[in-house]
Design a protein around this motif. Structure first.
Motif: not given
Ligand code: NAP
Ligand code: HSE
Length: 442
Positions: A103-105, A200-202, A216-222
């Protein structure tokens, strides 16, 4: 010469690490050189599966990082803060860090990598993806010669455990999730597992390593499995598929794909969603807590990594491997103040990556429609797909009752924008009550 280890966290993973360090017999001789010098926990009175000398434990992770006897900091406490600040604090003190914290990475990896590069220390994270499966170092080092086409796989153990038991035993979702928590597979907040955020983090981390640039992590459709209807697992089975939570990162080569400023950009389709996998596909047989990652590259072809994706032992195996990597370098080169970092092991970004517009991607789809059971419905649905340029592979009617029917359509690989256009037209048909489920298909 022994190397001092400071552990931030003594939960599932931390206890697994402590257990390996306490029992070096039969392992690589370097393990015997690692000495646990300080351990931070939240609750000193909590019973632990490993017995540690009382003086090692404390409730101040800062004190562990700052302790001069601690030479390598191992962050296995989880969460974003204070984990991020503690990692940065260790780096600022010139101490290498090993972390299992995806999550942090996934959110702060660039900041952490920049700080580590500036200070000349390693931050290693093999345990952050795939539990005990070596995938981070292979992507950084062993597969470095390749142009990676696609990285896809099952990278959340909890959801794979749940889906496997639901498919094999018809087990209840809630009860199996509780088992996954008891077994130490799930995150502290299991919403991260079942809603797809952990995967998604991974995949964000794997994307950065495979393609040399972050997205950008937040833009990955999940999409997770929490909205999945058991009915679709059953229908999928009858149609020759199993349902798996897949994470995918795929390169999209575009003519004129560079930025207006002329910078080379790698366009990527990155996503996480439940997927119908044909029973003959290698990922279909990956069950229980196991994970598998299929890497497709040129010239290597397909390479699949398989193994336990969560749990104390497998994850601790990956954490200790990273500690050994750093310990080995220290033994060979000394503490390394001022020494150059190995660029493969340190793995910084070297390219701009961007996510493509989802509407312009192509996929096979599974869609379940609730309709009235009357003549001509299938024909009308077929016409809507045809007019939108969506080619159908199969169309099947399930559970035709006196008034209602369920129609399941599997498409060929089609443009997402066309598929959405077809669905909008189908939803407007008077005999269609609604789209009950929409899943991707491999
Ligand atoms: P966990 O069982 O919840 O353990 C967390 C540990 O950190 C506990 O010992 C806790 O102390 C300690 N801790 C948390 N916040 C703290 C704070 N502010 N100060 C001091 N100590 C603190 O978690 P886990 O399953 O081991 O996971 C740890 C990390 O590894 C997470 O980033 C997770 O995503 C990652 N990971 C886990 C797995 C897995 O299979 N579990 C696999 C791969 C990666 P107390 O024990 O006193 O509460
Ligand atoms: N909660 C995670 C999983 C732990 O189930 O895969 C391993 O990263």
């Amino acid at each position: 010469m022994t190397i001092g280890i400071g552990l931030l966290g003594l939960g599932t993973v931390g206890a697994g690490v402590a257990e390996i360090l306490a029992t070096p017999e039969g392992r690589h001789p370097l393990v015997a050189e690692l000495e646990l010098r300080r351990v931070a926990v939240r609750d000193l009175d909590r019973p632990r599966p490993v017995q540690l000398a009382e003086h090692l434990l404390c409730t101040s992770p800062e004190a562990v990082v700052d302790d001069p006897a601690v030479e390598i900091v191992v962050e296995v406490m989880g969460g974003l803060e204070p984990a991020r600040s503690l990692i940065l604090r260790a780096i600022a003190a010139g101490k290498p860090v090993v972390t299992a914290n995806k999550a942090v990475i996934a959110r702060h990896g660039e900041e952490i990598a920049a700080a580590a590069a500036a200070r000349g220390v390693y931050v290693l994270l093999e345990a952050a993806v795939g539990g005990g499966i070596p995938i981070i170092e292979p992507l950084k080092q062993s597969l470095g010669a390749n142009r990676i086409q696609r990285v896809s796989g099952i990278i959340n153990g909890t959801t794979n455990y749940i889906l496997s038991r639901m498919a094999a035993e018809g087990a209840d979702y809630g009860a199996v999730l509780a088992d996954a928590q008891r077994l130490g597979y799930a995150e502290a907040d299991p919403a991260a597992d079942v809603q797809g955020g952990d995967a998604a983090d991974k995949i964000a981390i794997l994307t950065g390593l495979a393609y040399g640039g972050t997205v950008p992590r937040g833009a990955i459709p999940t999409e997770g499995i929490d909205q999945l209807d058991g009915r679709d697992v059953t229908y999928a089975d009858q149609l020759g598929f199993v349902v798996k939570l897949l994470a995918v990162a795929q390169r999209i080569d575009r003519a004129n794909g560079d930025s207006p400023a002329g910078e080379a950009i790698q366009w990527l389709d990155v996503r996480v969603h439940p997927t119908l996998v044909p029973r003959s596909h290698p990922l279909a047989g990956v069950n229980g807590v196991n994970n598998a990652i299929l890497v497709e590259g040129e010239p290597v072809g397909q390479v699949m990594f398989f193994g336990p994706g969560a749990g104390a032992g497998p994850t601790a195996s990956a954490v200790v491997a990273d500690i050994l990597n750093i310990a080995g370098i220290r033994q060979a080169c000394g503490a390394g103040e001022g020494a150059a970092l190995d660029p493969l092991l340190a793995a910084g970004s070297w390219r701009q990556c961007r996510l493509v517009d989802g509407a312009q991607t192509t996929h096979r789809n599974y869609v379940r429609l609730r309709t009235s059971d009357q003549a001509g419905v299938i024909g009308h649905i077929g016409t809507c797909f045809g007019e939108a340029g969506v080619s159908i592979q199969s169309i099947v009617q399930f559970e035709a009752g006196s008034e209602a029917a369920e129609i399941v359509v599997i498409t060929h690989e089609v443009l997402e924008a066309n598929f959405r256009r077809a669905l909008a037209a189908i939803e407007a048909l008077p005999e269609v009550q609604g789209v009950a489920a929409c899943l991707r298909t491999l």
